[in-house]
Each structure stands twice: as structure tokens, then as C-alpha cells.
Write a protein that holds these residues in place. Structure first.
Motif, PDB file in Angstrom:
ATOM      1  N   PHE A 172       0.810  -1.213   0.000  1.00 60.94           N
ATOM      2  CA  PHE A 172       0.000   0.000   0.000  1.00 60.94           C
ATOM      3  C   PHE A 172       0.840   1.258   0.000  1.00 60.94           C
ATOM      4  O   PHE A 172       0.307   2.357  -0.069  1.00 60.94           O
ATOM      5  CB  PHE A 172      -1.033   0.014   1.135  1.00 60.94           C
ATOM      6  N   SER A 173       2.144   1.115   0.020  1.00 59.72           N
ATOM      7  CA  SER A 173       2.986   2.296  -0.054  1.00 59.72           C
ATOM      8  C   SER A 173       4.347   1.927  -0.621  1.00 59.72           C
ATOM      9  O   SER A 173       5.005   1.019  -0.122  1.00 59.72           O
ATOM     10  CB  SER A 173       3.163   2.890   1.347  1.00 59.72           C
ATOM     11  N   VAL A 174       4.739   2.610  -1.678  1.00 60.55           N
ATOM     12  CA  VAL A 174       6.080   2.483  -2.226  1.00 60.55           C
ATOM     13  C   VAL A 174       6.561   3.885  -2.588  1.00 60.55           C
ATOM     14  O   VAL A 174       5.795   4.702  -3.077  1.00 60.55           O
ATOM     15  CB  VAL A 174       6.157   1.562  -3.470  1.00 60.55           C
ATOM     16  N   SER A 175       7.830   4.158  -2.325  1.00 65.75           N
ATOM     17  CA  SER A 175       8.373   5.475  -2.640  1.00 65.75           C
ATOM     18  C   SER A 175       8.687   5.573  -4.132  1.00 65.75           C
ATOM     19  O   SER A 175       8.933   4.557  -4.795  1.00 65.75           O
ATOM     20  CB  SER A 175       9.617   5.747  -1.810  1.00 65.75           C
ATOM     21  N   PRO A 176       8.684   6.786  -4.656  1.00 68.04           N
ATOM     22  CA  PRO A 176       8.971   6.976  -6.083  1.00 68.04           C
ATOM     23  C   PRO A 176      10.328   6.437  -6.514  1.00 68.04           C
ATOM     24  O   PRO A 176      10.522   6.113  -7.683  1.00 68.04           O
ATOM     25  CB  PRO A 176       8.918   8.504  -6.245  1.00 68.04           C
ATOM     26  N   SER A 177      11.261   6.291  -5.594  1.00 65.45           N
ATOM     27  CA  SER A 177      12.591   5.813  -5.954  1.00 65.45           C
ATOM     28  C   SER A 177      12.579   4.382  -6.497  1.00 65.45           C
ATOM     29  O   SER A 177      13.538   3.949  -7.127  1.00 65.45           O
ATOM     30  CB  SER A 177      13.556   5.931  -4.765  1.00 65.45           C
ATOM     31  N   PHE A 178      11.486   3.645  -6.306  1.00 69.69           N
ATOM     32  CA  PHE A 178      11.371   2.303  -6.889  1.00 69.69           C
ATOM     33  C   PHE A 178      11.407   2.360  -8.413  1.00 69.69           C
ATOM     34  O   PHE A 178      11.782   1.390  -9.061  1.00 69.69           O
ATOM     35  CB  PHE A 178      10.084   1.604  -6.418  1.00 69.69           C
ATOM     36  N   GLU A 179      11.019   3.486  -8.975  1.00 63.63           N
ATOM     37  CA  GLU A 179      11.006   3.611 -10.428  1.00 63.63           C
ATOM     38  C   GLU A 179      12.408   3.581 -11.031  1.00 63.63           C
ATOM     39  O   GLU A 179      12.551   3.407 -12.238  1.00 63.63           O
ATOM     40  CB  GLU A 179      10.263   4.879 -10.850  1.00 63.63           C
ATOM     41  N   THR A 180      13.464   3.718 -10.198  1.00 60.95           N
ATOM     42  CA  THR A 180      14.831   3.665 -10.727  1.00 60.95           C
ATOM     43  C   THR A 180      15.150   2.299 -11.317  1.00 60.95           C
ATOM     44  O   THR A 180      16.118   2.167 -12.060  1.00 60.95           O
ATOM     45  CB  THR A 180      15.880   4.009  -9.638  1.00 60.95           C
TER      46      THR A 180
END
Length: 158
Positions: A57-65
Motif C-alpha cells: 500500500f505504499s512504495v516510494s517513487p525511488s522504486f522507479e529507478t
């Protein structure tokens, strides 16, 4: 309140005098207010529900790296399993299962495969949390890219 005594909302919640139902809207509001911390760092933050759903239910935008859109990460545990390096997955799943059964923190180093096919090393530290308001069980953690460290270790070992 009388006689100068005040009770904070936090104290009321901890004592059970106030119970709040956590809704998706409340979670989104919280995440929006605290997004500064997760949006301005390369550290990946996440939180997901306990077994059996493992719903993220929560992931930070840095996962998109890693090249995958955040919506894929929000698919949860099943998506994560597809990008962990196949040589690391069996041992990682075994250790994660043990930690989940014992509700113990985890501390793993493993490889993931980016969308472009690059293999990168990560350090993943997770803590089991019981929400003080709802009593819901969840895991929350951080993942740090340690590829440069692993490459340096390999170079020193040659």
C-alpha cells in the motif's frame, strides 16, 4: 477537561478511548503529507500487508529507478518475486517465511533485475509493525542499492 488536565489525541488513541478506522483516504493523506522524505532520497521505502494478501500500500517513487512503474510495485509481493534474481529467490523466500512466522525483522542482500535487464544488488531491511490505531499487522522497510559496494568487493577479491 477540568483541573488543568489535558489529554493528547495520541494518549487517547493509545489508551483505547478513541478508535479510528484507517481508510485508504487517510493512508493517502498521510503519505502525501510525508512524501517529502521518500521523494527526495534514493532509498526505497515500502509498506505491505501481512500474509496472506501481501498487498503493497505504499512504495516510494525511488522504486522507479529499476525501470518499472510504481503501479506494478503496488501489485505487491507477487511482482517483487518476478524481478528477484532466480538464484537468490528460493533462499530469500525461505528466510522471509521464517521471519514472517516469527514476526521478526529481516535483513537481506540479494539481486534484482531491472526492466532493462541489468542485474543490481540491494540491501533490504524490513520490520514487522502493529498499527497502534487499528491493530493491523504490516511490514515496512527500506531497500538500498548496494551494487557499487558489491562491485568494489569483487574487484578487491581479484
Amino acid at each position: 477537561m477540568g483541573k488543568g488536565k489535558t489529554t493528547s489525541t495520541k494518549q487517547n488513541i493509545k489508551s483505547g478511548r478513541v478508535k479510528r478506522k484507517i481508510t485508504p483516504m487517510i493512508i493517502e493523506d498521510y503519505l502525501e503529507k510525508h512524501s517529502f522524505y521518500s521523494e527526495n532520497t534514493s532509498v526505497m521505502f515500502y509498506a505491505y500487508e501481512e500474509f496472506p494478501t501481501h498487498k503493497t500500500f505504499s512504495v516510494s517513487p525511488s522504486f522507479e529507478t529499476l525501470g518499472y512503474p510504481l503501479e506494478e510495485w503496488k501489485g505487491g509481493y507477487d511482482f517483487w518475486r518476478t524481478i528477484v534474481h532466480p538464484d537468490d529467490l528460493p533462499e530469500l523466500l525461505r528466510k522471509a517465511s521464517e521471519s514472517a512466522q516469527n514476526r521478526e525483522s529481516t535483513d537481506f542482500t540479494y539481486r534484482m533485475i531491472t526492466k532493462s535487464g541489468e542485474i543490481r544488488w540491494f540491501h533490504d531491511k524490513t520490520t514487522f509493525v502493529i498499527d497502534p490505531i487499528t491493530g493491523a499487522n504490516r511490514w515496512q522497510g527500506i531497500i538500498i542499492d548496494v551494487t557499487a559496494q558489491k562491485v568494489a568487493e569483487e574487484e578487491l577479491g581479484k
